[in-house]
Scaffold this motif. Sequence first.
Motif, mmCIF file in Angstrom:
data_model
loop_
_atom_site.group_PDB
_atom_site.id
_atom_site.type_symbol
_atom_site.label_atom_id
_atom_site.label_comp_id
_atom_site.label_asym_id
_atom_site.label_seq_id
_atom_site.Cartn_x
_atom_site.Cartn_y
_atom_site.Cartn_z
ATOM 1 N N THR A 52 0.634 3.871 5.444
ATOM 2 C CA THR A 52 1.645 3.835 4.392
ATOM 3 C C THR A 52 1.014 4.099 3.020
ATOM 4 O O THR A 52 -0.197 3.966 2.845
ATOM 5 C CB THR A 52 2.341 2.460 4.349
ATOM 6 N N GLN A 53 1.863 4.432 2.065
ATOM 7 C CA GLN A 53 1.379 4.653 0.704
ATOM 8 C C GLN A 53 0.751 3.376 0.149
ATOM 9 O O GLN A 53 -0.269 3.421 -0.524
ATOM 10 C CB GLN A 53 2.515 5.146 -0.204
ATOM 11 N N ARG A 56 -2.724 3.080 1.455
ATOM 12 C CA ARG A 56 -3.612 4.042 0.790
ATOM 13 C C ARG A 56 -3.958 3.573 -0.622
ATOM 14 O O ARG A 56 -5.107 3.667 -1.054
ATOM 15 C CB ARG A 56 -2.971 5.437 0.752
ATOM 16 N N ASP A 57 -2.963 3.048 -1.342
ATOM 17 C CA ASP A 57 -3.208 2.555 -2.701
ATOM 18 C C ASP A 57 -4.135 1.330 -2.685
ATOM 19 O O ASP A 57 -5.026 1.210 -3.523
ATOM 20 C CB ASP A 57 -1.886 2.224 -3.398
ATOM 21 N N THR A 101 2.945 1.076 -6.676
ATOM 22 C CA THR A 101 3.153 1.531 -5.304
ATOM 23 C C THR A 101 4.500 1.028 -4.781
ATOM 24 O O THR A 101 5.213 0.308 -5.488
ATOM 25 C CB THR A 101 1.974 1.057 -4.411
ATOM 26 N N ASP A 102 4.808 1.380 -3.555
ATOM 27 C CA ASP A 102 6.050 0.961 -2.884
ATOM 28 C C ASP A 102 7.278 1.255 -3.750
ATOM 29 O O ASP A 102 8.078 0.358 -4.047
ATOM 30 C CB ASP A 102 6.002 -0.527 -2.513
ATOM 31 N N GLU A 103 7.399 2.520 -4.132
ATOM 32 C CA GLU A 103 8.544 2.997 -4.914
ATOM 33 C C GLU A 103 8.739 2.179 -6.187
ATOM 34 O O GLU A 103 9.850 1.762 -6.513
ATOM 35 C CB GLU A 103 9.796 3.014 -4.048
#
Length: 135
Positions: A52-53, A56-57, A101-103
């Motif tokens: 997931t993003q 990665r972040d 992160t997470d929108e």
Amino acid sequence: MRAAMKSVKRFIILTVIVTLASLSFSCHRRGASSDDETPDTSAYRPESTPATQFERDLKYIRGGHFTYIWIFSRKDGRELTPDDSQALRTNAPKVVDWVTTDEKKKVIAGSNFPIDGPQLAALQKRFNIEDYSVK
């Protein structure tokens, strides 16, 4: 004269043998060097890409080798606003790296210094704080 002829024949035969042997060794060395240039990948295992993003972040921040890593999110679960960003920067001035992160619903912070008690209390009133620091 016969002795001289035998000596010349021996010299020619010896020269041919030495030449063939040196050619054989030089060809073998060239082949061996090309083998040496090919890396041994039998033990190589590439690191998997985080799914997931957010992962990665988080990996990016962890790559900074920070002592402290926190994840901040709003208590109501909504996107972070510019006011939220200002509150984070004001109350955590020693944070070196911020990644949203997470929108825009979470921010990951990395620092080598802890957040002071009164500032941490102010942040806890406004945000959910998850501690991902290496212990």
